[in-house]
Motif scaffolding. Structure first.
Motif, mmCIF file in Angstrom:
data_model
loop_
_atom_site.group_PDB
_atom_site.id
_atom_site.type_symbol
_atom_site.label_atom_id
_atom_site.label_comp_id
_atom_site.label_asym_id
_atom_site.label_seq_id
_atom_site.Cartn_x
_atom_site.Cartn_y
_atom_site.Cartn_z
ATOM 1 N N PHE A 189 113.031 35.586 -20.633
ATOM 2 C CA PHE A 189 113.782 34.515 -19.964
ATOM 3 C C PHE A 189 114.948 35.105 -19.154
ATOM 4 C CE2 PHE A 189 117.257 31.368 -20.031
ATOM 5 C CZ PHE A 189 116.615 30.304 -19.406
ATOM 6 N N VAL A 190 115.680 36.027 -19.778
ATOM 7 C CA VAL A 190 116.800 36.680 -19.082
ATOM 8 C C VAL A 190 116.289 37.524 -17.922
ATOM 9 C CG1 VAL A 190 118.675 38.358 -19.347
ATOM 10 C CG2 VAL A 190 118.264 36.658 -21.141
ATOM 11 N N LEU A 191 115.187 38.240 -18.143
ATOM 12 C CA LEU A 191 114.612 39.078 -17.092
ATOM 13 C C LEU A 191 114.192 38.247 -15.888
ATOM 14 C CD1 LEU A 191 113.574 41.853 -16.154
ATOM 15 C CD2 LEU A 191 111.405 41.323 -17.297
ATOM 16 N N PHE A 192 113.590 37.077 -16.133
ATOM 17 C CA PHE A 192 113.178 36.200 -15.034
ATOM 18 C C PHE A 192 114.371 35.827 -14.163
ATOM 19 C CE2 PHE A 192 112.982 31.840 -13.458
ATOM 20 C CZ PHE A 192 111.854 31.896 -12.646
ATOM 21 N N TRP A 193 115.468 35.403 -14.797
ATOM 22 C CA TRP A 193 116.627 34.976 -14.021
ATOM 23 C C TRP A 193 117.313 36.145 -13.325
ATOM 24 C CZ3 TRP A 193 117.251 30.414 -12.261
ATOM 25 C CH2 TRP A 193 116.747 29.317 -12.961
ATOM 26 N N MET A 194 117.287 37.316 -13.934
ATOM 27 C CA MET A 194 117.870 38.493 -13.276
ATOM 28 C C MET A 194 117.096 38.827 -12.004
ATOM 29 S SD MET A 194 118.733 40.952 -16.546
ATOM 30 C CE MET A 194 119.119 42.349 -15.500
ATOM 31 N N ILE A 195 115.755 38.810 -12.104
ATOM 32 C CA ILE A 195 114.924 39.102 -10.926
ATOM 33 C C ILE A 195 115.083 38.005 -9.882
ATOM 34 C CG2 ILE A 195 112.546 39.397 -10.108
ATOM 35 C CD1 ILE A 195 111.872 40.543 -12.870
ATOM 36 N N PHE A 196 115.112 36.747 -10.335
ATOM 37 C CA PHE A 196 115.239 35.623 -9.401
ATOM 38 C C PHE A 196 116.565 35.686 -8.634
ATOM 39 C CE2 PHE A 196 116.495 31.311 -8.290
ATOM 40 C CZ PHE A 196 115.346 30.834 -7.661
ATOM 41 N N ILE A 197 117.663 35.944 -9.358
ATOM 42 C CA ILE A 197 118.974 36.015 -8.700
ATOM 43 C C ILE A 197 119.052 37.195 -7.750
ATOM 44 C CG2 ILE A 197 121.444 36.401 -9.131
ATOM 45 C CD1 ILE A 197 121.059 34.808 -11.745
ATOM 46 N N ALA A 199 116.534 38.603 -6.214
ATOM 47 C CA ALA A 199 115.623 38.443 -5.073
ATOM 48 C C ALA A 199 116.015 37.293 -4.155
ATOM 49 C CB ALA A 199 114.194 38.249 -5.577
ATOM 50 N N TYR A 200 116.528 36.190 -4.737
ATOM 51 C CA TYR A 200 116.749 34.980 -3.940
ATOM 52 C C TYR A 200 118.183 34.458 -3.987
ATOM 53 C CZ TYR A 200 111.672 34.951 -4.227
ATOM 54 O OH TYR A 200 110.344 35.301 -4.165
ATOM 55 N N GLY A 201 119.025 35.073 -4.800
ATOM 56 C CA GLY A 201 120.385 34.578 -4.920
ATOM 57 C C GLY A 201 121.262 34.963 -3.744
ATOM 58 N N PRO A 202 122.524 34.472 -3.748
ATOM 59 C CA PRO A 202 123.466 34.825 -2.669
ATOM 60 C C PRO A 202 123.727 36.333 -2.628
ATOM 61 C CG PRO A 202 124.289 32.995 -3.980
ATOM 62 C CD PRO A 202 123.107 33.534 -4.701
ATOM 63 N N SER A 204 121.596 38.586 -1.867
ATOM 64 C CA SER A 204 120.411 39.376 -2.204
ATOM 65 C C SER A 204 119.835 40.013 -0.939
ATOM 66 C CB SER A 204 119.356 38.487 -2.852
ATOM 67 O OG SER A 204 118.968 37.468 -1.956
ATOM 68 N N PRO A 205 119.028 41.069 -1.072
ATOM 69 C CA PRO A 205 118.390 41.675 0.097
ATOM 70 C C PRO A 205 117.540 40.664 0.859
ATOM 71 C CG PRO A 205 118.135 43.070 -1.831
ATOM 72 C CD PRO A 205 118.694 41.766 -2.308
ATOM 73 N N ALA A 206 117.435 40.858 2.143
ATOM 74 C CA ALA A 206 116.686 39.913 2.982
ATOM 75 C C ALA A 206 115.230 39.829 2.562
ATOM 76 C CB ALA A 206 116.790 40.318 4.444
ATOM 77 N N ILE A 207 114.650 40.966 2.232
ATOM 78 C CA ILE A 207 113.241 40.988 1.832
ATOM 79 C C ILE A 207 113.121 41.816 0.555
ATOM 80 C CG2 ILE A 207 110.914 41.722 2.459
ATOM 81 C CD1 ILE A 207 111.654 41.375 5.372
ATOM 82 N N VAL A 208 112.507 41.241 -0.440
ATOM 83 C CA VAL A 208 112.219 41.958 -1.682
ATOM 84 C C VAL A 208 110.704 41.988 -1.851
ATOM 85 C CG1 VAL A 208 112.554 42.042 -4.172
ATOM 86 C CG2 VAL A 208 114.391 41.185 -2.702
ATOM 87 N N ASP A 209 110.134 43.172 -1.797
ATOM 88 C CA ASP A 209 108.681 43.306 -1.853
ATOM 89 C C ASP A 209 108.142 42.819 -3.192
ATOM 90 O OD1 ASP A 209 108.686 44.385 0.665
ATOM 91 O OD2 ASP A 209 108.828 46.463 -0.051
ATOM 92 N N ASP A 210 107.090 42.002 -3.121
ATOM 93 C CA ASP A 210 106.337 41.557 -4.302
ATOM 94 C C ASP A 210 107.196 40.780 -5.316
ATOM 95 O OD1 ASP A 210 104.105 42.830 -3.238
ATOM 96 O OD2 ASP A 210 104.591 44.726 -4.236
ATOM 97 N N ALA A 211 108.283 40.166 -4.868
ATOM 98 C CA ALA A 211 109.143 39.427 -5.808
ATOM 99 C C ALA A 211 108.393 38.253 -6.423
ATOM 100 C CB ALA A 211 110.402 38.930 -5.097
ATOM 101 N N ASP A 212 107.625 37.526 -5.578
ATOM 102 C CA ASP A 212 106.865 36.376 -6.081
ATOM 103 C C ASP A 212 105.848 36.787 -7.126
ATOM 104 O OD1 ASP A 212 108.295 34.745 -4.420
ATOM 105 O OD2 ASP A 212 106.781 34.699 -2.837
ATOM 106 N N GLU A 213 105.160 37.900 -6.862
ATOM 107 C CA GLU A 213 104.141 38.374 -7.807
ATOM 108 C C GLU A 213 104.776 38.810 -9.133
ATOM 109 O OE1 GLU A 213 100.900 38.251 -7.505
ATOM 110 O OE2 GLU A 213 101.127 37.274 -5.552
ATOM 111 N N ILE A 214 105.907 39.474 -9.018
ATOM 112 C CA ILE A 214 106.591 39.930 -10.238
ATOM 113 C C ILE A 214 107.048 38.733 -11.069
ATOM 114 C CG2 ILE A 214 108.632 41.130 -11.118
ATOM 115 C CD1 ILE A 214 108.433 42.978 -8.671
#
Length: 292
Positions: A189-197, A199-202, A204-214
């Motif tokens: 659960f913590v890992l999901f939010w860390m990756i989400f923030i 990849a998509y948070g304020p 964050s890098p413009a493009i994160v490869d394979d973020a959706d798949e991860i």
């Protein structure tokens, strides 16, 4: 090179064997030493916990429970007076509470009690009741923590001692799986939010490869872990309900809501009392003006 190495090993086999024996002996000694220290520390902890619970915290907790249930201020003050006569920090070892925060709250309550005896006004009385309530809440938490620690396996052995050893082994494995997947589920659960923030948070890098798949993979594993957790929880609750001797989330939620309700009721009574006092003062002032 291999043959040369083998020849070197054969020539020094005695030295190598002695070295391995020495290393094994040292490791065994270290493990035994650490295990012995841990065993002594655990024995000392359980001895202190039992002494603290039986001789001080338990009687203090149940006397405090009676005080909390008294609504009349006069009777409540008399009960508090008797409480601090029994548990006077100058006469008993308050250090046996074993918790610095709890000791501080007890001393705060004791100080507030003597401040009220000096001033005897509404503000000091309200402060005393708040300190008593806060101390009682912490005392309850400490009581149940010690109870859970000392009796954590009591219900388990009571319910499984006569069980077939294969079923007992299966339940032990089930409890282990539940504990493991409880931690795994939270980490996912913590890992999901860390990756989400990230990849998509304020910021964050413009493009994160394979973020959706991860994230999809993490969610899939999280769901499987959650299903496994609930299955083992259901088995353990069905067979050995309340074996852990712990309060559930609903127990703590109910206690918290009860605490808030009592606090709200106290505030409402204080407001009514203040309104009544102000009304009496206005009526008195009006009667004085009329008489003048």
């Amino acid at each position: 090179m291999n043959s040369e190495l083998w020849e070197l090993v054969k020539e020094n086999i005695a030295v190598i064997a002695a070295g391995l024996t020495f290393i094994t002996a040292v490791l065994s000694a270290v493990i035994a030493f650490v295990s012995n220290i841990r065993h002594k520390d655990l024995d000392r902890f359980y001895k202190n916990a039992e002494e603290n619970l039986y001789n001080l915290i338990e009687p203090m907790y149940f006397k405090m429970e009676k005080i909390e249930k008294i609504n009349d201020e006069r009777h409540k003050m008399e009960a508090i007076r008797n409480y601090f006569k029994t548990y006077n920090p100058e006469k008993i070892n308050i250090s046996k509470l074993g918790n610095r925060q709890l000791i501080n709250k007890f001393l705060d309550s004791y100080t507030a009690f003597h401040q009220y005896l000096t001033k005897i006004d509404d503000d000091s009385l309200r402060k005393l009741f708040n300190k008593i309530r806060s101390f009682g809440y912490s005392l309850e938490k400490e009581y149940w923590k010690l109870f859970e620690t000392i009796y954590k396996d009591h219900n388990w052995f009571k319910k499984t001692v006569g069980m077939n050893y294969i079923f007992r082994l299966f339940l032990r494995i089930s409890v282990f799986i539940e504990s493991t997947f409880y931690a795994v589920t939270w980490m996912l659960f913590v890992l999901f939010w860390m990756i989400f923030i990230y990849a998509y948070g304020p910021g964050s890098p413009a493009i994160v490869d394979d973020a959706d798949e991860i994230l999809k993979d993490v969610i899939s594993i999280f769901i499987l872990s959650l299903i496994t957790l609930y299955m083992t929880m259901a088995i353990n609750l069905m067979v050995t309900n309340d074996a852990k001797q712990k309060k559930t989330f609903s127990d703590y939620a109910t206690a918290g809501l009860t605490y808030l309700w009592k606090k709200g009721s106290l505030k409402r009574r204080e407001r009514k009392k203040e309104k009544a006092t102000h009304k009496e003062e206005r009526e008195r002032a009006d009667s004085i003006e009329e008489s003048d």
